[in-house]
Design a protein around this motif. Sequence first.
Motif, PDB file in Angstrom:
ATOM      1  N   GLY A 187      -6.118   9.050   1.529  1.00  0.00           N
ATOM      2  CA  GLY A 187      -6.279  10.392   1.785  1.00  0.00           C
ATOM      3  C   GLY A 187      -5.368  11.411   1.114  1.00  0.00           C
ATOM      4  O   GLY A 187      -4.556  11.584   0.587  1.00  0.00           O
TER       5      GLY A 187
ATOM      6  N   CYS B 147       7.665  12.543   7.881  1.00  0.00           N
ATOM      7  CA  CYS B 147       7.063  11.719   7.798  1.00  0.00           C
ATOM      8  C   CYS B 147       7.004  11.606   9.161  1.00  0.00           C
ATOM      9  O   CYS B 147       8.391  10.659   9.188  1.00  0.00           O
ATOM     10  CB  CYS B 147       6.375  10.576   7.100  1.00  0.00           C
ATOM     11  SG  CYS B 147       5.003   9.536   7.915  1.00  0.00           S
TER      12      CYS B 147
ATOM     13  N   ASN C 105      -1.609  11.375  -0.037  1.00  0.00           N
ATOM     14  CA  ASN C 105      -0.848   9.625   0.379  1.00  0.00           C
ATOM     15  C   ASN C 105      -1.875   8.915  -0.956  1.00  0.00           C
ATOM     16  O   ASN C 105      -2.543   7.969  -0.792  1.00  0.00           O
ATOM     17  CB  ASN C 105      -1.792   8.898   1.536  1.00  0.00           C
ATOM     18  CG  ASN C 105      -0.554   8.277   1.565  1.00  0.00           C
ATOM     19  OD1 ASN C 105      -0.424   7.486   1.187  1.00  0.00           O
ATOM     20  ND2 ASN C 105      -0.627   8.267   3.284  1.00  0.00           N
TER      21      ASN C 105
ATOM     22  N   SER D  73      -2.283  11.933  10.977  1.00  0.00           N
ATOM     23  CA  SER D  73      -2.179  10.898   9.921  1.00  0.00           C
ATOM     24  C   SER D  73      -2.731  11.415   8.514  1.00  0.00           C
ATOM     25  O   SER D  73      -4.715  11.109   8.985  1.00  0.00           O
ATOM     26  CB  SER D  73      -3.348   9.958  11.104  1.00  0.00           C
ATOM     27  OG  SER D  73      -1.888   8.949  11.965  1.00  0.00           O
ATOM     28  N   VAL D  74      -2.683  11.108   7.883  1.00  0.00           N
ATOM     29  CA  VAL D  74      -2.785  10.505   6.481  1.00  0.00           C
ATOM     30  C   VAL D  74      -3.030   9.347   5.651  1.00  0.00           C
ATOM     31  O   VAL D  74      -1.998   8.958   5.711  1.00  0.00           O
ATOM     32  CB  VAL D  74      -2.423  11.947   5.021  1.00  0.00           C
ATOM     33  CG1 VAL D  74      -3.065  11.451   4.451  1.00  0.00           C
ATOM     34  CG2 VAL D  74      -2.401  12.787   5.957  1.00  0.00           C
ATOM     35  N   ALA D  75      -4.168   8.534   5.696  1.00  0.00           N
ATOM     36  CA  ALA D  75      -4.502   7.680   5.104  1.00  0.00           C
ATOM     37  C   ALA D  75      -4.216   7.139   3.837  1.00  0.00           C
ATOM     38  O   ALA D  75      -3.971   8.366   3.045  1.00  0.00           O
ATOM     39  CB  ALA D  75      -5.751   6.716   5.490  1.00  0.00           C
ATOM     40  N   PRO D  76      -4.067   5.948   3.349  1.00  0.00           N
ATOM     41  CA  PRO D  76      -3.841   5.955   2.141  1.00  0.00           C
ATOM     42  C   PRO D  76      -4.617   6.584   1.169  1.00  0.00           C
ATOM     43  O   PRO D  76      -6.054   6.396   1.824  1.00  0.00           O
ATOM     44  CB  PRO D  76      -3.596   4.285   2.359  1.00  0.00           C
ATOM     45  CG  PRO D  76      -3.452   4.000   3.443  1.00  0.00           C
ATOM     46  CD  PRO D  76      -3.637   4.725   4.552  1.00  0.00           C
TER      47      PRO D  76
ATOM     48  N   VAL E  78       0.199   4.680   5.778  1.00  0.00           N
ATOM     49  CA  VAL E  78      -0.570   6.301   6.493  1.00  0.00           C
ATOM     50  C   VAL E  78       1.231   6.795   6.600  1.00  0.00           C
ATOM     51  O   VAL E  78       2.370   6.787   7.044  1.00  0.00           O
ATOM     52  CB  VAL E  78      -0.885   5.505   7.732  1.00  0.00           C
ATOM     53  CG1 VAL E  78      -1.014   6.857   9.141  1.00  0.00           C
ATOM     54  CG2 VAL E  78      -2.088   4.826   8.525  1.00  0.00           C
ATOM     55  N   HIS E  79       0.856   8.223   6.524  1.00  0.00           N
ATOM     56  CA  HIS E  79       2.126   8.596   5.866  1.00  0.00           C
ATOM     57  C   HIS E  79       1.252  10.290   7.314  1.00  0.00           C
ATOM     58  O   HIS E  79       0.630  10.645   7.514  1.00  0.00           O
ATOM     59  CB  HIS E  79       2.228   8.923   5.722  1.00  0.00           C
ATOM     60  CG  HIS E  79       3.232   8.359   4.387  1.00  0.00           C
ATOM     61  ND1 HIS E  79       4.503   7.762   4.839  1.00  0.00           N
ATOM     62  CD2 HIS E  79       2.952   7.839   3.424  1.00  0.00           C
ATOM     63  CE1 HIS E  79       4.689   6.808   3.963  1.00  0.00           C
ATOM     64  NE2 HIS E  79       3.735   6.638   2.670  1.00  0.00           N
ATOM     65  N   THR E  80       2.615  10.921   8.105  1.00  0.00           N
ATOM     66  CA  THR E  80       2.061  12.505   8.144  1.00  0.00           C
ATOM     67  C   THR E  80       3.207  13.660   7.195  1.00  0.00           C
ATOM     68  O   THR E  80       4.263  12.997   6.745  1.00  0.00           O
ATOM     69  CB  THR E  80       3.070  12.458   9.473  1.00  0.00           C
ATOM     70  OG1 THR E  80       4.066  13.001   9.485  1.00  0.00           O
ATOM     71  CG2 THR E  80       1.680  11.732  10.564  1.00  0.00           C
TER      72      THR E  80
END
Length: 113
Positions: free
Chosen positions: A84, A100, A60, A79-82, A65-67
């Motif tokens: 991450g 996402c 990311n 959830s993948v944090a910035p 946050v994205h998936t």
Amino acid sequence: MRTWIQVSAAAVVSLTLAGTAASTDQAKSAPKTYVISMQIVGFDPPELTVKPGDRVTWVNKDFFVHTATADDKSFDSKSVAPSGKWTFVAGKPGTHTYICTFHPTMKGTIKVQ
């Protein structure tokens, strides 16, 4: 009649060629790692072809946050944090489209062949 040198040279060449073939086979079968960036509210690259056993890592690089969530439920990063990342190991062959869940316009495809 062959000399001792000719026999030795033939043996060295045979062993060298056998070693080269073995290392080539190992290189072909070793799993690879691919990286997909989550950035500018998109996946880059948006489409990727891999083999079973290969690893796909989403990183990311965005401020949100994205998936990476497969439509067929075969994988879900949650959830993948910035800054991450999340890794998936490709399984059985098939085409897996994903999105996402926070930004459904973000779409990608993983083809496992």
